[in-house]
Enzyme design. Structure first.
Site, PDB file in Angstrom:
ATOM      1  N   HIS A   1       1.049  -1.653   0.280  1.00 55.61           N
ATOM      2  CA  HIS A   1      -0.079   0.270   0.373  1.00 55.61           C
ATOM      3  C   HIS A   1       1.030   1.614  -0.119  1.00 55.61           C
ATOM      4  O   HIS A   1       0.859   2.421  -0.835  1.00 55.61           O
ATOM      5  CB  HIS A   1      -0.910  -0.274   1.419  1.00 55.61           C
ATOM      6  CG  HIS A   1      -1.328   0.917   1.284  1.00 55.61           C
ATOM      7  ND1 HIS A   1      -2.695   0.701   0.849  1.00 55.61           N
ATOM      8  CD2 HIS A   1      -1.687   2.692   1.288  1.00 55.61           C
ATOM      9  CE1 HIS A   1      -3.551   2.094   1.333  1.00 55.61           C
ATOM     10  NE2 HIS A   1      -2.992   2.868   1.518  1.00 55.61           N
ATOM     11  N   GLU A   2       2.092   0.842   1.035  1.00 57.70           N
ATOM     12  CA  GLU A   2       2.537   2.379   0.884  1.00 57.70           C
ATOM     13  C   GLU A   2       3.361   2.326   0.007  1.00 57.70           C
ATOM     14  O   GLU A   2       3.528   4.285  -1.135  1.00 57.70           O
ATOM     15  CB  GLU A   2       3.517   2.652   2.381  1.00 57.70           C
ATOM     16  CG  GLU A   2       2.992   2.634   3.784  1.00 57.70           C
ATOM     17  CD  GLU A   2       1.221   3.577   3.804  1.00 57.70           C
ATOM     18  OE1 GLU A   2       1.986   4.147   2.943  1.00 57.70           O
ATOM     19  OE2 GLU A   2       0.651   3.293   3.813  1.00 57.70           O
TER      20      GLU A   2
ATOM     21  N   HIS B   1       1.795   4.009  -3.102  1.00 55.60           N
ATOM     22  CA  HIS B   1       2.215   5.843  -2.800  1.00 55.60           C
ATOM     23  C   HIS B   1       3.728   5.823  -3.112  1.00 55.60           C
ATOM     24  O   HIS B   1       3.235   7.344  -3.606  1.00 55.60           O
ATOM     25  CB  HIS B   1       1.922   6.222  -1.436  1.00 55.60           C
ATOM     26  CG  HIS B   1       0.437   5.717  -0.628  1.00 55.60           C
ATOM     27  ND1 HIS B   1      -0.348   6.520  -2.107  1.00 55.60           N
ATOM     28  CD2 HIS B   1      -0.495   4.802   0.440  1.00 55.60           C
ATOM     29  CE1 HIS B   1      -2.142   6.169  -0.722  1.00 55.60           C
ATOM     30  NE2 HIS B   1      -1.772   5.187  -0.058  1.00 55.60           N
TER      31      HIS B   1
END
Length: 327
Positions: free
Chosen positions: A13-14, A17
């Protein structure tokens, strides 16, 4: 094994980003996984609402995609085998990733949904400040709501779930309040150039100076806790701190140059004297040195610290100074 896979899901998820941020010209300092999830620490803000939308939106999309993959894997495995424990683990991973995507998509800062809300308001109004105010206001509202629900759960006997919601709510509330304060600070500093806050011609240390010379010289020992390091021609090389120099063993100080213990200039915030001071605020907060070097080309012309920004902010906050600016 399930816990490890879940941590890898958070990391994915990170990382999403971080990758999209870099593709949109926003540097990423690091990624931290901790008690309440993960954080990709961006070095600066997105330059356009579209970039903000892409950076914020990719995280929930990745979590949603992972949730779908785990759900599909659970369904297929359940149909061809009786590995009940593995199926339950995959089903849990599917549910937790989908929950993570939905929770992060809530339109409240500092969640990804808050960034999406900020991008939309920014696009509609043309004002990144107003967009931040709306997103952080929604974040504070969500934070208080979670705290209230958590306290209610504690009172009715669901102690662990209630405390967990209180912790999450308080974190969201604190982060949203901090982001709102930063937005107001950027508004206050709007139009102020770096040259108005910097210390010109700062005391610098030649890169060839040894650590023992640096620590023994009163010019360096009693004035500040960090000094710019320069090469020939006043070219900025980095920043050396008294703490970093003092960590060198005494037997090695006479043979160790400060250039070996300094923070390289590439790892420091650097600006031009005419750059807006507001741009420096988030960079100083994420920099471990809490200082920025002001350069003309590669030549050192000044230094800016958090204290310098506080001094300018205090001056601007006074009614007489503010009236002078508006007139």
């Amino acid at each position: 094994m399930t816990a490890v896979v879940f941590l890898l899901s958070l990391l994915a998820h990170e990382i999403s980003h971080a990758l999209v941020a870099r593709r949109n010209g926003v540097p990423v300092d690091d990624i931290t996984l901790w008690l309440l999830g993960g954080v990709a620490r961006l070095k600066s803000e997105a330059s356009t609402p579209g970039a903000e939308l892409r950076i914020a939106g990719v995280g929930p999309l990745v979590s949603l995609l992972l949730g779908g993959v785990f759900a599909l894997a659970a369904g297929l495995l359940d149909g061809v085998s009786d590995a009940g424990l593995v199926v339950e683990a995959l089903a849990w991973l599917a549910g937790i990733n989908i929950l993570l995507a939905v929770f992060n998509a809530l339109p409240a800062a500092p969640l990804d949904g808050g960034r999406l809300l900020r991008a939309i308001v920014w696009w509609k109004t043309g004002s990144p400040l107003r967009a931040t105010v709306v997103a952080t206001g929604a974040g504070r509202l969500l934070g208080w709501a979670l705290v209230g629900i958590g306290l209610y759960l504690v009172l009715v006997g669901a102690f662990f779930s209630g405390v967990w919601l209180v912790v999450i709510g308080w974190f969201i509330l604190a982060m949203a309040t901090m982001e709102g304060g930063q937005a107001r600070l950027r508004e206050l500093l709007g139009g102020i150039p770096v040259s108005d806050a910097m210390t010109t011609d700062p005391v610098s240390v030649p890169a060839t100076t040894t650590v023992s010379e640096f620590l023994a010289d009163p010019r360096y020992r009693y004035r500040h806790s960090a000094f710019p390091v320069v090469d020939d021609g006043n070219t900025a090389a980095g920043l050396v701190t008294l703490k970093g120099a003092d960590s060198v063993p005494e037997t090695e100080r006479a043979s160790t140059a400060v250039a070996r213990v300094m923070v390289p200039v590439d790892d420091l915030p650097t600006l031009h004297p005419d750059d807006p001071l507001a741009r420096l605020v988030p960079e100083l907060q994420t920099s471990s040195a809490h200082r920025a070097l002001v350069l003309e080309g590669s030549r050192l012309v000044g230094i800016v610290t958090s204290s310098d920004i506080s001094r300018v902010t205090s001056w601007l906050s006074s009614s007489s100074a503010w009236r002078g600016r508006t007139l």
